[in-house]
Write a protein that holds these residues in place. Structure first.
Motif, PDB file in Angstrom:
ATOM      1  N   ILE A   1      -9.671  34.442  -4.593  1.00  0.00           N
ATOM      2  CA  ILE A   1      -8.498  33.973  -5.340  1.00  0.00           C
ATOM      3  C   ILE A   1      -7.510  35.113  -5.505  1.00  0.00           C
ATOM      4  CG2 ILE A   1      -7.716  32.897  -7.478  1.00  0.00           C
ATOM      5  CD1 ILE A   1     -10.571  31.918  -7.931  1.00  0.00           C
ATOM      6  N   SER A   2      -6.243  34.814  -5.279  1.00  0.00           N
ATOM      7  CA  SER A   2      -5.172  35.788  -5.493  1.00  0.00           C
ATOM      8  C   SER A   2      -4.712  35.718  -6.949  1.00  0.00           C
ATOM      9  CB  SER A   2      -4.001  35.492  -4.549  1.00  0.00           C
ATOM     10  OG  SER A   2      -2.944  36.396  -4.783  1.00  0.00           O
ATOM     11  N   LEU A   3      -4.565  36.883  -7.580  1.00  0.00           N
ATOM     12  CA  LEU A   3      -4.163  36.956  -8.985  1.00  0.00           C
ATOM     13  C   LEU A   3      -2.945  37.852  -9.116  1.00  0.00           C
ATOM     14  CD1 LEU A   3      -4.795  36.335 -11.998  1.00  0.00           C
ATOM     15  CD2 LEU A   3      -6.257  38.377 -11.996  1.00  0.00           C
TER      16      LEU A   3
ATOM     17  N   GLU B   1      -5.985  30.364  -9.417  1.00  0.00           N
ATOM     18  CA  GLU B   1      -5.494  31.498 -10.199  1.00  0.00           C
ATOM     19  C   GLU B   1      -5.574  31.258 -11.692  1.00  0.00           C
ATOM     20  OE1 GLU B   1      -1.682  34.509  -9.928  1.00  0.00           O
ATOM     21  OE2 GLU B   1      -1.330  32.348  -9.698  1.00  0.00           O
TER      22      GLU B   1
END
Length: 792
Positions: A405-407, A458
């Motif tokens: 997951i990109s945060l 996110e």
């Protein structure tokens, strides 16, 4: 999930009180339902040893015992059935105080002196067991304080976990959470591999890999089940609300609580040739460990051998292959089952187990090997035996895929309303076991571990940051936005207004479930296939409603059964028509009435409501936005309504709804003895109205003509009125049906309709010739269309 506080603190021990720990757990979403002391308040109770017993000379059920506290010998009179020489038990000495402020004093029982009291578990409020004395292990140190020996200064903490937090159904998961909350290290148990002492293996075959992608097993031979479960393990299980059964079952339950992996032990001698993980055969029989025989369905995953089913996978084992006193060789099972494949299966058989509770929520698919190693080591330490090698059968293509997951820091600030430092973001997420990789200024790539099924996007990560940072520490800000009132359209009837209108007409609003009993569905919609729930709350709530009537009528019936004879109920909500591939969710409004027309009073009679009372309420709804004349009522048919008292409501030729009396057979089936009238309308069909427009009031007199018309009985009055409107001209201002008569004085096949017509011209006075000409035109049309004549 219930656990011992001391057990948790053996994993992670933040320097805070029990009260603070409980409050923080609730604050991060792991709501604490209860905190139960491990034992009652008592003092002066030690480990005592019964040296000898003799029968009381004057009481058949009493024995005179000689009891040692390690330093002195005491005579104690005891009536417990299990007291015997050599037994070690809790001994309340003179001066001890038991729960309930019960003080132990020197006493005489039937003439025999008693210097103290031997105690049961219930008397110390350790458990509710009161059948005899609490028996302690043979190696219990005589004279030691019972509170210290059993570590009773502890509490059982019970959590009400939401279904998405299956990772916290174990001490390992809870310790990880507590470590992340307080920023303290976790002393995790990392099981080491147990070397195989034998080469014995049992073949494992998986024929349903979508439901069971990984299955791990191991043979352990020459176990001694006569050996008891250690006291420390029994106590930890008891404080987690799990009853001790035998060493093997206790160890598998212990590992389930410790690591979160449900396990099962089979009697190896009862397994034919090998293990097969397959779907059950329809109506295949299985006797469960609780003695219940069930007929399996073909959508149920089972653990089987080469000749029969041995267990319902992830739910409960079978009695025929379970561990017993005669068991000498074990086969340990540790597996990963797909949560969707097991969802609702236990409940569908009337079961609910600790294993099914966990598997339905998701168990770490990397855990089976660790759990079987931990269980093996405990078994070898407690009941002995020789372990074979671990056998694993897996289908990696069906295992859950690792999630990344990109945060973004800006998104964190936007969602939480505060700026969290880079170091704090990374520290909080790493504390949960997540892998955090910095990708530049204010951006991270987060790798989700296998134990967190609930993290996928996110905002899930931002929620984790918010709860660990502390909801109570988030800044309070008033929302800032340009707000404008929502425009209201006068030509649209909004639901709140319709609800208020019905309340003003004496109705009360009901709210019923959208899912109903399939049998009730069939009564109201015979021949229609209901949309069945895959995982219903109960068997009588398994079908989605295709009408609001079943719930309303059940609510009405509930009130009738409680001496409420005058009832008016309405409900607004969705009905569900069709199956999933073509499902229509349609907003509806419905009502039901029964009983007297007016509330009890001195100024009127007690006439019962009839069809026209209900019709008046429906017409009030249709008239609300000035479009009542656009709707027509006509005789109709509905399987739930009385054949002779059913009306269709239509607009522009489109069906809007039904109203009428409940079918007598249906009412009889439901046990309703008085007439019930119901209506149901499609909200979309009654919302659209007309804007009001101004018309100048005429200063000129009205002209009225009354006509008594004879028509055939089957001719609807609505059709007659429509014909009159068609030929009455543009100056007709009012048309009223004020009398309907049939009986003496007219043809039995005919009826008399008395109507009043009112004309008014806006700019002049109408003369008799104009009115007479129009009236004659109306009569001619009625005669041609309905064979109508004027009544003499």
């Amino acid at each position: 999930m219930k656990f011992s506080e001391q057990w948790l603190r053996s994993w992670v021990n933040p320097p805070v009180s029990r009260e603070d720990l409980v409050a923080r757990l609730s604050m991060v979403g792991l709501e604490v339902d209860s905190v139960t002391p491990a034992a009652g308040e008592f003092s002066g109770v030690v480990v005592g040893e019964v040296l000898s017993t003799e029968q009381h000379p004057d009481a058949d059920k009493l024995r005179i015992c000689q009891v040692s506290n390690g330093a002195e010998r005491f005579q104690v009179v005891c009536g417990a059935p299990n007291v015997r020489p050599g037994l070690k038990v809790p001994f309340a000495m003179i001066g001890a105080v038991l729960p309930g402020d019960f003080r132990i004093k020197k006493a005489k029982l039937r003439g025999a002196e008693s210097n103290g009291m031997l105690c049961s578990a219930a008397e110390l409020q350790i458990s509710e067991e009161n059948a005899g004395l609490l028996e302690l292990p043979a190696d219990a140190p005589v004279g030691a304080s019972i509170r210290d020996y059993l570590e009773l200064d502890d509490a059982g903490i019970e959590l009400g976990l939401t279904p998405n937090r299956g990772d916290c159904l174990s001490l390992a998961g809870l310790a990880r959470e507590v470590g992340a909350i307080y920023g303290v290290p976790v002393q995790a148990i990392v099981p080491s591999a147990v070397s195989a002492a034998r080469s014995d293996v049992l073949p494992v075959e998986i024929t349903a890999p979508q439901a069971c992608p990984r299955y791990v097993g191991r043979i352990i031979r020459s176990v001694d089940l006569s050996k008891p479960t250690p006291t420390w393990m029994v106590e930890r299980l008891r404080r987690s609300d799990i009853r001790s059964i035998d060493a093997v079952v206790d160890i598998t339950n212990y590992v389930m609580l410790e690591l979160g992996q449900p396990m099962h032990a089979f009697d190896l001698a009862e397994i034919d040739s090998g293990i097969r993980v397959r779907m059950a055969k329809q109506e295949e029989k299985l006797v469960l460990l609780d003695g219940q025989e069930i007929a399996l369905r073909d959508d149920t995953l089972v653990i089987a051998d080469h000749s029969r089913a041995l267990a319902i996978a992830g739910v409960m084992g079978g009695k025929g292959s379970g561990v017993s006193e005669s068991t000498r060789d074990l086969f340990l099972e540790s597996a990963f089952f797909e949560p969707v494949a097991l969802a609702g299966k236990a409940r569908s058989y009337g079961l609910h187990t600790d294993a099914s509770h966990r598997f339905e929520r998701g168990v770490d698919f990397e855990l089976p090997v660790q759990a079987i190693e931990r269980t093996t080591q405990l078994l070898l330490d407690i009941v002995g035996g020789e372990a074979g090698p671990v056998v694993e059968s897996s289908h990696p293509e069906f295992l859950p895929k690792a999630k990344s997951i990109s945060l973004r820091a800006e998104r964190i600030s936007q969602m939480l309303g505060l700026d969290i430092s880079v170091q704090q973001v990374e520290s909080l997420l790493k504390g949960l076991g997540l892998s955090v990789i910095a990708e530049g200024e204010g951006r991270w790539r987060v790798e989700v571990p296998s134990h967190r099924f609930d993290l996928s996007i996110e905002v899930d990560l931002i929620e984790e940051l918010g709860r660990l940072y502390g909801y109570d520490r988030l800044p309070v800000r008033y929302p800032q936005a340009r707000l404008a009132p929502r425009p209201r359209t006068e030509a649209k009837a909004e639901l709140p207004a319709l609800r208020r209108l019905l309340v003003a007409r004496g109705y009360q609003e009901a709210i019923t479930y959208s899912f109903i009993d399939p049998k009730l569905f069939e009564l109201f919609s015979p021949g229609v296939e209901p949309l069945q729930l895959a995982n219903p709350i109960s068997a009588d709530m398994a079908a989605m409603r295709a009408s609001l009537w079943p719930g309303l009528v059940k609510a009405l019936q509930h009130n009738l059964n409680r001496q409420q004879t005058r009832i008016r109920l309405f409900e607004s909500g969705l009905r569900f028509v069709g199956q999933l591939d073509e499902l229509v969710q349609q907003p509806m409004i419905a009502g039901a009435i029964t009983g007297s027309r007016l509330a009890e009073g001195w100024s009127h009679g007690r006439e019962s409501v009839d069809f026209f009372d209900l019709k008046a309420d429906v017409e009030a709804l249709l008239e609300y936005v000035g479009a009542g004349d656009l709707y027509t009522f006509s005789a109709g048919e509905h399987p739930a309504l009385h054949p002779g008292q059913t009306a269709r409501v239509e607009r522009d030729g489109q069906l809007v709804g039904f109203l009428g009396a409940l079918h007598p057979e249906l009412a009889k089936t439901l046990g309703i003895e008085q007439t019930v009238y119901v209506f149901e309308l499609v909200l979309a069909g009654i919302e659209k109205g007309r804007l009001p427009s101004f018309r100048e009031l005429s200063r000129y007199p009205e002209v009225r003509r009354d006509l008594a018309l004879l028509v055939d009985r089957e001719v609807p009055a609505e059709a007659v009125l429509a014909c009159i409107k068609e030929h009455a001209g543009e100056w007709l201002t009012d048309l009223t049906l004020f009398d309907v008569y049939f009986g003496k004085g007219i043809d039995p096949l005919r009826k008399s309709l008395a109507v009043g017509l009112t004309w008014q011209h806006p700019s002049r006075t109408l003369n008799d010739d104009e009115v007479n000409t129009t009236t004659q035109s109306i009569l001619t049309s009625l005669e041609e269309r309905f064979n109508a004549t004027l009544r003499k």
